[in-house]
Design an enzyme around this catalytic site. Structure first.
Site, PDB file in Angstrom:
ATOM      1  N   GLN A 195      -5.389  -5.338   6.412  1.00 37.29           N
ATOM      2  CA  GLN A 195      -6.482  -6.171   5.875  1.00 37.29           C
ATOM      3  C   GLN A 195      -6.585  -7.518   6.588  1.00 37.29           C
ATOM      4  OE1 GLN A 195      -8.686  -5.117   3.735  1.00 37.29           O
ATOM      5  NE2 GLN A 195      -7.680  -3.218   3.123  1.00 37.29           N
ATOM      6  N   LYS A 213     -11.193  -1.054   9.945  1.00 35.23           N
ATOM      7  CA  LYS A 213     -11.427  -2.165   9.011  1.00 35.23           C
ATOM      8  C   LYS A 213     -11.892  -3.411   9.746  1.00 35.23           C
ATOM      9  CE  LYS A 213      -7.850  -0.403   5.920  1.00 35.23           C
ATOM     10  NZ  LYS A 213      -8.453   0.134   4.700  1.00 35.23           N
ATOM     11  N   ASP A 236       2.344  -5.191   7.624  1.00 39.71           N
ATOM     12  CA  ASP A 236       1.168  -4.327   7.522  1.00 39.71           C
ATOM     13  C   ASP A 236      -0.074  -5.225   7.551  1.00 39.71           C
ATOM     14  OD1 ASP A 236      -0.961  -2.825   6.674  1.00 39.71           O
ATOM     15  OD2 ASP A 236      -0.028  -2.141   4.803  1.00 39.71           O
ATOM     16  N   HIS A 275       0.869  -1.180   0.000  1.00 43.12           N
ATOM     17  CA  HIS A 275       0.000   0.000   0.000  1.00 43.12           C
ATOM     18  C   HIS A 275       0.909   1.235   0.000  1.00 43.12           C
ATOM     19  CE1 HIS A 275      -2.820   2.919   1.882  1.00 43.12           C
ATOM     20  NE2 HIS A 275      -3.782   2.145   1.422  1.00 43.12           N
ATOM     21  N   CYS A 305      -4.611   2.780  -3.744  1.00 46.28           N
ATOM     22  CA  CYS A 305      -3.333   3.152  -3.091  1.00 46.28           C
ATOM     23  C   CYS A 305      -2.249   2.120  -3.360  1.00 46.28           C
ATOM     24  CB  CYS A 305      -3.511   3.370  -1.585  1.00 46.28           C
ATOM     25  SG  CYS A 305      -4.590   4.727  -1.191  1.00 46.28           S
TER      26      CYS A 305
HETATM   27  N1  PMP Z   1      -2.222  -1.002   4.287  1.00 46.56           N
HETATM   28  C1  PMP Z   1      -3.214  -1.629   3.646  1.00 46.56           C
HETATM   29  C2  PMP Z   1      -2.957  -2.985   3.062  1.00 46.56           C
HETATM   30  C3  PMP Z   1      -4.473  -1.048   3.553  1.00 46.56           C
HETATM   31  O1  PMP Z   1      -5.456  -1.691   2.918  1.00 46.56           O
HETATM   32  C4  PMP Z   1      -4.682   0.230   4.115  1.00 46.56           C
HETATM   33  C5  PMP Z   1      -6.028   0.911   4.014  1.00 46.56           C
HETATM   34  N2  PMP Z   1      -6.547   0.918   2.714  1.00 46.56           N
HETATM   35  C6  PMP Z   1      -3.619   0.842   4.781  1.00 46.56           C
HETATM   36  C7  PMP Z   1      -2.399   0.207   4.844  1.00 46.56           C
HETATM   37  C8  PMP Z   1      -3.766   2.177   5.427  1.00 46.56           C
HETATM   38  O2  PMP Z   1      -4.676   2.092   6.466  1.00 46.56           O
HETATM   39  P1  PMP Z   1      -5.251   3.404   7.164  1.00 46.56           P
HETATM   40  O3  PMP Z   1      -5.733   4.285   6.056  1.00 46.56           O
HETATM   41  O4  PMP Z   1      -6.350   2.902   8.023  1.00 46.56           O
HETATM   42  O5  PMP Z   1      -4.144   4.009   7.928  1.00 46.56           O
END
Ligand code: PMP
Length: 408
Positions: free
Chosen positions: A203, A226, A200, A122, A366
């Site tokens: 998910q 999430k 990370d 991401h 992203c």
């Molecule tokens: N890593 C992954 C794999 C994600 O899916 C996301 C959220 N789309 C994030 C990081 C960032 O999370 P947050 O916006 O809640 O900080």
């Protein structure tokens, strides 16, 4: 199929019409919906217990502090940390990654060192590490993604064997491909070379059982929103000795031992990394979300997600002009499906779906480098959670068929 549809009654937001149709919410990878139990916990907190935490000597502050710190313990147990002090409350995964990329790097990363990420990270994991290496003159390398949406582990092996790697940052479950990475195996390889690891789990937590000790990582981040908790709250797990080897990244109240006008001394982890008034209500909501998810059972949530994804993949693969990204076998993937349709751009498709009450997400999610890797302008993503049903997947397929007829 594991039937959890009775739980829909706990989610007030699901029972509404959108554009004259019953809402089908398939944007769970962006954020999950919140059960009544979590909403009630927030209201109860503000109606009964609201006061700032720590250092208060009055009843409400003591109560607020006790409830707040109890959630730290709950999170530690939920993700398998050994000590509650290893849990730092953050705004979410992004903030947790930035904390590590700044505070850990300040102590442990220098010019000439290498940080390894993967091609399916991401942006939060890509950009934070780009900033970190630029600051100190280190280099960023990556493990490429194979055609089937898995990582090319042979490249990881050779990077670890030949480069001065100090940190390996890897996503547990890809938010675009759904790939579940073999993070335990990856962390073991890194550990054998003395390389620190950051996983990370945005998910993963609340979707599959997660045990940070079993994974063997140094750091692990997740986002509450999430996994049924409010937005603005999440967590960073770090090994205690590693956390205490790091200097603070934010200065302010709550994180100090003593302050003089010349210099300050700092508390140990976790408070060293929690400057200022935290999102207390968010933490209370996170605790309520964990209680709720544990009452459903992580194994049930995982099984339901796998079955619903298998069902959706079979139906999606039968649609003309549809290309599904990510691992072909549902056992290797989480409950989301990212795809392209030959006849329509993802944004047009998502707008079409919206007119039918179906919430999908279209774009790069992203993960721009990943889209480039698969030569896709973006994808349309359907992401499921335990309150979604087979009938909703049928409805999506029906809408996609209408879209194909409309755009062709
Ligand atoms: N890593 C992954 C794999 C994600 O899916 C996301 C959220 N789309 C994030 C990081 C960032 O999370 P947050 O916006 O809640 O900080």
């Amino acid at each position: 199929m594991t039937d959890l549809s009775h739980l829909r009654a706990d989610f007030p937001i699901l029972h509404q019409q959108v554009c004259g149709h019953p809402l089908v919410y398939f944007d769970n990878a962006a954020t999950s919906q919140k059960p009544r139990q979590v909403i009630d916990a927030l209201v109860h907190y503000y109606e009964h217990d609201n006061a700032n935490v720590h250092r208060g000597l009055h009843e409400l502050s003591n109560r607020s502090t006790a409830n707040f710190e109890a959630v730290r313990k709950k999170v530690a147990r939920f993700i398998g940390a050994e000590h509650e002090e290893e849990i730092i409350f953050t705004r979410g995964s992004t903030e947790g990654i930035n904390l590590v990329a700044q505070a850990w790097s300040a102590q442990h990363l220098k010019a000439g060192d290498v940080v390894v990420i993967t091609g399916m990270e991401h942006h939060s994991d890509i950009v934070s590490w780009q900033l970190a290496v630029e600051r100190c003159g280190a280099t960023l390398k990556h493990v490429p993604v194979l055609d089937d949406g898995t990582l090319d582990i042979s490249v990881l092996d050779s990077l670890l064997a030949t480069e001065p790697v100090k940190m390996l940052a890897c996503v547990h479950i890809s938010n675009s491909l759904g790939t579940i990475n073999p993070v335990k195996e990856i962390c073991a390889k890194a550990r054998a070379r003395g390389v620190a690891t950051l996983i990370d789990g945005a998910q993963a937590v609340g979707h599959v059982p997660v045990n940070v000790r079993d994974i063997g990582c140094d750091f692990y981040v997740f986002s509450g929103h999430k996994m049924c908790a409010p937005t603005g709250i999440g967590g960073l797990y770090g090994r205690l000795e590693t956390l205490n080897s790091m200097q603070p990244w934010h200065g302010g109240g709550e994180m100090i031992e003593t302050v003089t006008l010349e210099r300050s001394t700092y508390k140990a982890a976790p408070h060293r990394f929690e400057a200022g008034t935290p999102d207390i209500a968010g933490v209370i909501g996170l605790g309520a979300a964990i209680d709720y998810l544990e009452s459903v059972g992580l194994e049930n949530i995982q099984a339901h997600g796998r079955e619903l994804t298998l069902y959706a993949m079979e139906k999606l693969n039968a649609l003309p002009g549809l290309r599904l990204l990510g691992p072909p076998a549902p056992a290797d993937r989480a409950s989301l499906a990212g795809f392209t349709l030959a006849c329509a751009h993802p944004h047009d498709l998502v707008e079409f779906a919206n007119t039918q009450g179906l919430a999908l997400r279209g774009g790069h999610h992203c993960t721009q480098p990943l889209m480039k890797r698969f030569k896709a302008p973006g994808t349309t993503r359907a992401s499921f959670y335990f309150y979604n049903t087979q009938a909703e997947v049928d409805r999506m397929i029906d809408i996609l068929n209408q879209a194909i007829a409309f755009f062709s």
